[in-house]
Each structure stands twice: as C-alpha cells, then as structure tokens.
Design an enzyme around this catalytic site. Structure first.
Site, PDB file in Angstrom:
ATOM      1  CG  ASP A  30      17.218  19.435  -3.452  1.00 50.57           C
ATOM      2  OD1 ASP A  30      16.268  18.842  -2.925  1.00 50.57           O
ATOM      3  OD2 ASP A  30      18.413  19.240  -3.120  1.00 50.57           O
ATOM      4  CB  THR A  83      13.093  16.661   9.911  1.00 52.58           C
ATOM      5  OG1 THR A  83      12.026  15.740   9.628  1.00 52.58           O
ATOM      6  CG2 THR A  83      12.625  18.061   9.589  1.00 52.58           C
ATOM      7  CG  ASN A 207       4.162   8.551  10.350  1.00 53.35           C
ATOM      8  OD1 ASN A 207       3.221   8.173   9.650  1.00 53.35           O
ATOM      9  ND2 ASN A 207       5.206   9.176   9.841  1.00 53.35           N
ATOM     10  N   GLY A 252       5.717  -9.580  11.017  1.00 53.02           N
ATOM     11  CA  GLY A 252       6.881  -9.950  10.222  1.00 53.02           C
ATOM     12  C   GLY A 252       8.135  -9.373  10.833  1.00 53.02           C
ATOM     13  N   GLY A 256      10.333  -0.229   8.803  1.00 53.19           N
ATOM     14  CA  GLY A 256      11.574   0.509   8.564  1.00 53.19           C
ATOM     15  C   GLY A 256      11.247   1.731   7.736  1.00 53.19           C
ATOM     16  CB  CYS A 259       8.382   8.035   7.666  1.00 57.29           C
ATOM     17  SG  CYS A 259       8.718   8.852   6.093  1.00 57.29           S
ATOM     18  CE  LYS A 262      12.614  11.506   9.292  1.00 56.53           C
ATOM     19  NZ  LYS A 262      11.640  12.461   9.773  1.00 56.53           N
ATOM     20  CE  LYS A 321       5.620   1.204   1.268  1.00 55.99           C
ATOM     21  NZ  LYS A 321       4.795   2.337   1.700  1.00 55.99           N
ATOM     22  NE  ARG A 328      14.940   7.409   3.213  1.00 52.40           N
ATOM     23  CZ  ARG A 328      14.018   8.385   3.197  1.00 52.40           C
ATOM     24  NH1 ARG A 328      14.218   9.486   3.882  1.00 52.40           N
ATOM     25  NH2 ARG A 328      12.915   8.241   2.498  1.00 52.40           N
TER      26      ARG A 328
HETATM   27  C1  UGA Z   1       4.639   6.053   6.371  1.00 50.11           C
HETATM   28  C2  UGA Z   1       3.148   6.322   6.616  1.00 50.11           C
HETATM   29  O1  UGA Z   1       2.401   5.148   6.299  1.00 50.11           O
HETATM   30  C3  UGA Z   1       2.670   7.483   5.735  1.00 50.11           C
HETATM   31  O2  UGA Z   1       1.307   7.776   6.015  1.00 50.11           O
HETATM   32  C4  UGA Z   1       3.522   8.718   6.059  1.00 50.11           C
HETATM   33  O3  UGA Z   1       3.162   9.835   5.263  1.00 50.11           O
HETATM   34  C5  UGA Z   1       4.971   8.377   5.784  1.00 50.11           C
HETATM   35  O4  UGA Z   1       5.375   7.263   6.604  1.00 50.11           O
HETATM   36  C6  UGA Z   1       5.795   9.587   6.115  1.00 50.11           C
HETATM   37  O5  UGA Z   1       5.871   9.954   7.285  1.00 50.11           O
HETATM   38  O6  UGA Z   1       6.286  10.263   5.197  1.00 50.11           O
HETATM   39  P1  UGA Z   1       6.000   4.771   4.457  1.00 50.11           P
HETATM   40  O7  UGA Z   1       7.236   5.051   5.271  1.00 50.11           O
HETATM   41  O8  UGA Z   1       6.023   4.983   2.981  1.00 50.11           O
HETATM   42  O9  UGA Z   1       4.768   5.638   5.019  1.00 50.11           O
HETATM   43  O10 UGA Z   1       5.681   3.235   4.690  1.00 50.11           O
HETATM   44  P2  UGA Z   1       4.504   2.375   5.320  1.00 50.11           P
HETATM   45  O11 UGA Z   1       3.619   1.876   4.259  1.00 50.11           O
HETATM   46  O12 UGA Z   1       3.899   3.058   6.480  1.00 50.11           O
HETATM   47  O13 UGA Z   1       5.344   1.142   5.862  1.00 50.11           O
HETATM   48  C7  UGA Z   1       6.336   1.332   6.866  1.00 50.11           C
HETATM   49  C8  UGA Z   1       6.964   0.037   7.254  1.00 50.11           C
HETATM   50  O14 UGA Z   1       6.039  -0.749   7.989  1.00 50.11           O
HETATM   51  C9  UGA Z   1       7.458  -0.843   6.112  1.00 50.11           C
HETATM   52  O15 UGA Z   1       8.736  -1.323   6.441  1.00 50.11           O
HETATM   53  C10 UGA Z   1       6.434  -1.955   6.058  1.00 50.11           C
HETATM   54  O16 UGA Z   1       6.986  -3.152   5.567  1.00 50.11           O
HETATM   55  C11 UGA Z   1       6.054  -2.084   7.520  1.00 50.11           C
HETATM   56  N1  UGA Z   1       4.721  -2.687   7.752  1.00 50.11           N
HETATM   57  C12 UGA Z   1       3.603  -2.069   7.276  1.00 50.11           C
HETATM   58  C13 UGA Z   1       4.612  -3.846   8.491  1.00 50.11           C
HETATM   59  O17 UGA Z   1       5.627  -4.423   8.947  1.00 50.11           O
HETATM   60  N2  UGA Z   1       3.372  -4.379   8.709  1.00 50.11           N
HETATM   61  C14 UGA Z   1       2.245  -3.801   8.247  1.00 50.11           C
HETATM   62  O18 UGA Z   1       1.144  -4.345   8.510  1.00 50.11           O
HETATM   63  C15 UGA Z   1       2.363  -2.617   7.509  1.00 50.11           C
END
Ligand code: UGA
Length: 437
Positions: A30, A83, A207, A252, A256, A259, A262, A321, A328
């Site tokens: 890194d 990215t 995603n 809700g 955010g 991932c 963006k 979350k 972010r």
């Molecule tokens: C997300 C994807 O779920 C992963 O599969 C992927 O690998 C990752 O992005 C990535 O591209 O690296 P992540 O960003 O860790 O994972 O978070 P999520 O669990 O997907 O949640 C994303 C957002 O959606 C959070 O803010 C969460 O609070 C919100 N969310 C999730 C809701 O508002 N409602 C839901 O029912 C589920």
C-alpha cells in the site's frame, strides 16, 4: 503459494489476511505508510468484527510494505485498490491504472494478475494489454464482501466469479486461481467461469439490484406515509414470496457507504459512455429516492417541533451501517449535518464511528453544533427529539422507560424502523417511523 495484494484498504487488507489464513505466503502493498505500519503491527485500521483476530493469527505468513518490488517473488497478484467516485459520477481509475503500471515492472511470465476492484466494464481488456508484454495473465474476480461480515464473506463467499482471458491461456489462469481458493472451493462454493465483461458487470449489477431493492421499498414507504399503510408489514408480506425475498427490504433512511451509492452512479456514467444510458436511466430514480429519505427525517422533525433552530436533537448512529466505523456517504452523518445547518444542536452517539465522524464534522466547520456523547442516554439527555440513524443493537436494546425522564420532549424518529414501537409509545414517546406513521 506466494501471493501479493496491491491496495490494503478494506477489501485488500481483509483479502490479504484471509489468503494467509488459507495457508498462503502473502505480501500486502500500500502507498499509505501509516496503514502499512498499523497492519504490520497486527492492528486493524478499521472496525470489522473478527478482522483483528484473523490478522494476528496469520502474521507469520503476512508482510506489509510500501515497496512494490516486494511482489516479485509472488505468482498471483490481487489488485484491490479503490475506485472512488469522480466529480462527474464515473469511477476514478487513477489508483487501478497506477497499481497495474507499477506492478507490470515486476511481473514474470506465468504470473497471474487478479483484479478485484470494482471497475467500469471494459477495464480488464485494457489492463490485459498493459501486462501482456510481461507474459503474465489477467483475470477479473469481483468481490462481494459486506462490511461487518467481511471475513465471513471472503472465506465463505456465496459464489466465486472468474472472469477469464480469451484464448488458450484461460485454463492455465483458472487452474492457478483454483489453487489459491482450493479450501474455499472444497466447501462446495459455486464457481462461475465467464468472460471479462461479464465478471465486471456481475459486480455492478449485483450492487445495482440491491440498491434498487432498497429504493423500491423506500418508495413504498413514501406511499405508506400518505395512505396510513405500514411498510414493514408490507415488506413482510411481499417478502414471503420466494421470488421476492425479505432481505434488503428494510425501509428507512436509505443506503450509504463506499459502494452502493458510488457504484450505481459509476454504472450510469459508463452506460452513457457506451451509448446505452437509457438502459440504466431507472438507477437515477433509485439514487433520487435514496437521497430523499435523508431529507425526510428533517421534515418529520419540523412537523413535530417546528423551526429546528436551538432545538436539541440526539442522533443515535453515525456509521452507514451497524458493526462498522465507516462514515463514507453515511445517511446518518448527512442527516446530522443537515440538522446542524438548520440550527439544531446535535448530540451524537455511535459505538464505533466517533473518530472518523469528528474529523469530518470539524472539516465541515460544524464542531460547535455536532457534539459527541458518551452513551445513548447521555445523547438523549435534554433532547427535543431522538433520531435513530444506524440500527446498532445497543439502540434497539435501550429501555424507553429509562430514557423518557432524561429527554426534554418525548419524540423519537426511528430512521431504521428498528425500535419496538409499542414499548416506546407506552413510555410516552411520540413515535415516528419511516413509512409507518
Ligand atoms: C455492499 C454489498 O452488499 C456487498 O455485496 C458488496 O460487496 C459491497 O457493497 C461492495 O461493493 O464492496 P456494504 O456496502 O458493506 O456492501 O453494505 P450493505 O450491507 O449492502 O448495506 C448498504 C447500505 O444499505 C447501508 O447503508 C444499509 O443500512 C442500507 N440498507 C441495507 C437498507 O437501507 N435497507 C436494507 O434492507 C439493507
């Protein structure tokens, strides 16, 4: 096998430690010296359940450095750099391009470069041309890990996607990656063999689908709000249909993180470049619905309290979350900043995210109106309203009877629809959920 991982952010650091856990000799590279020193000392630079232990257990097979030439003993090289979103919404490819160009100087014939970063479709073909003169091969192997479950998702993924080169080296490349993932494949993990473009698209399509699912239920929440329906019951009812499924249907304040937001914007930008912008026009609505949810909390508070200036608002949650300190594009922190800009005094509590959140608050010049509390009860003391912005278990478990005597006005806005509504009402609170008022 000897493996290098270029980029030791969230994805790369977890991947490096996980590969060492599988028995490989791993070097993580890194450009950030402080991050390298932290990881080398066996300390996780971010909050991720299980990661500290994984890192420490596997330090004997793990090395971290800023020196790219350390990759030269490795046969397989994972690209895991970020990215970020560029100003026009597209993915900024600076780090991926720099990493591959610098790696190319140290590659040997027969080496395998494996792209894991989330990239615009078409990237792998371009990168393969850069490394072709070295005799190394390129594969694209997208990563689907979720923050909060990063270790579990890396070591026991739902599926492995191999984006293989065209032509006679596909088998050689596949066999090398099979060797790396031998223990994961032995668990029966499905492995899909596809071309570069499909592999790149699988990631952004997944995603985008998840983001669409969340915005769909949030659109239903908007309808529920004007019709007296309850969106949680609606989600339960439609979720019983296996074709729909209940997961990712929690309405809700929306999605955010680093991932989903963006990636949908980058996908839209790429489709426009390819002349098929219409195909993804709906993702702009997905984004708009999502951003509206953040504004909804302020509207509810104004409906209940009138002008917010001078009002004290307890903000429960800052991370995007639970089980993460990642802020972010966090809906929680965005809401806190918007309330502060409306003149409210925000007292925030998050179990993990005070460090990064306070840096952002100071950078935004809001340190006098967003204060950090010691506990949920401390944040609620003297509050005119409590906003639940991240569904950490500690908020769900609060006893409303104990919180009621502390507040100035018994109002709770449940931005994640995660509190036991009847208990909060029984304790004298006005309860406002999202799509269930
Ligand atoms: C997300 C994807 O779920 C992963 O599969 C992927 O690998 C990752 O992005 C990535 O591209 O690296 P992540 O960003 O860790 O994972 O978070 P999520 O669990 O997907 O949640 C994303 C957002 O959606 C959070 O803010 C969460 O609070 C919100 N969310 C999730 C809701 O508002 N409602 C839901 O029912 C589920």
């Amino acid at each position: 096998m000897k493996i290098s991982v270029i980029g030791c952010g969230y994805l790369g650091a977890v991947h490096a430690a996980s590969m060492a856990h599988l028995g490989h000799e791993v070097v993580g590279i890194d450009v950030d010296e402080a991050r390298v020193a932290t990881l080398a000392a066996g300390v996780a630079p971010f909050h991720e359940p299980g990661f500290d232990a994984l890192l420490q257990e596997n330090l004997p097979r793990l090395r971290f450095t800023t020196d790219m030439s350390a990759v030269k003993d490795s046969t397989v090289h994972f690209i895991a750099v970020g990215t970020p979103q560029a100003a026009n919404g597209s993915a900024d490819m600076t780090y991926v391009n720099q990493a591959v160009e610098s790696l190319a100087h140290h590659l040997s014939p027969g080496d395998l470069v494996v792209g894991k970063s989330t990239v615009p479709v078409g990237t792998a073909t371009t990168l393969a041309e850069i490394i072709a003169p070295t005799g190394a091969m390129l594969m694209w192997n997208p990563e689907f890990l979720r923050e909060g479950f990063a270790v579990e998702d890396t070591l026991s993924p739902d599926r492995l996607v191999y984006g293989l080169p065209e032509g006679d080296r596909a088998d050689e490349a596949r066999d090398l990656l099979d060797t790396v993932y031998e223990a994961i494949l032995a668990q029966g993990t499905p492995r899909l063999l596809v071309n570069y473009a499909t592999a790149e698209l699988v990631k952004v399509a997944a995603n985008s689908f998840l983001a669409t699912k969340i915005s769909f239920i949030n659109a239903m929440a908007e309808i529920a709000d004007v019709t007296g329906a309850n969106v949680t019951q609606l989600a339960d009812a439609i979720g019983h249909d296996n074709r729909i499924g209940r997961r990712f249907l929690n309405a809700g304040i929306g999605f955010g993180g680093g991932c989903l937001p963006k990636d949908i914007r980058g996908f839209v930008a790429r489709a426009e470049e390819l002349g098929v912008g219409e195909s993804l026009a709906f993702l702009k609505d997905v984004d708009d619905i999502n951003l509206r949810r953040r504004r909804r909390v302020r509207t509810i508070l104004e409906e209940e309290l009138g002008d917010l200036s001078g009002k004290r608002i307890a903000l429960w949650g800052l991370a995007f979350k639970p089980d993460s300190d990642d802020i972010r594009d966090s809906p929680a922190l965005d809401i806190g900043e918007s309330l502060a800009r409306a003149g409210a005094i925000v007292t925030a509590f998050d179990p993990a995210a005070h460090g990064p959140a306070s840096r952002r608050v100071t950078a935004a010049g809001l340190q006098d109106s967003i204060l950090f509390a010691e506990s949920p009860a401390d944040a609620a003391t003297g509050a005119d309203g409590i906003v639940v912005a991240t569904e950490w278990g500690v908020f769900r478990d609060q006893n409303p009877e104990a919180i009621a005597p502390l507040v100035n006005t018994p109002l709770v806005v449940d931005g994640r629809n995660c509190l036991p509504e009847s208990q909060w009402k029984a304790a004298g609170f006005t309860y406002r959920g999202m799509g269930r008022s």
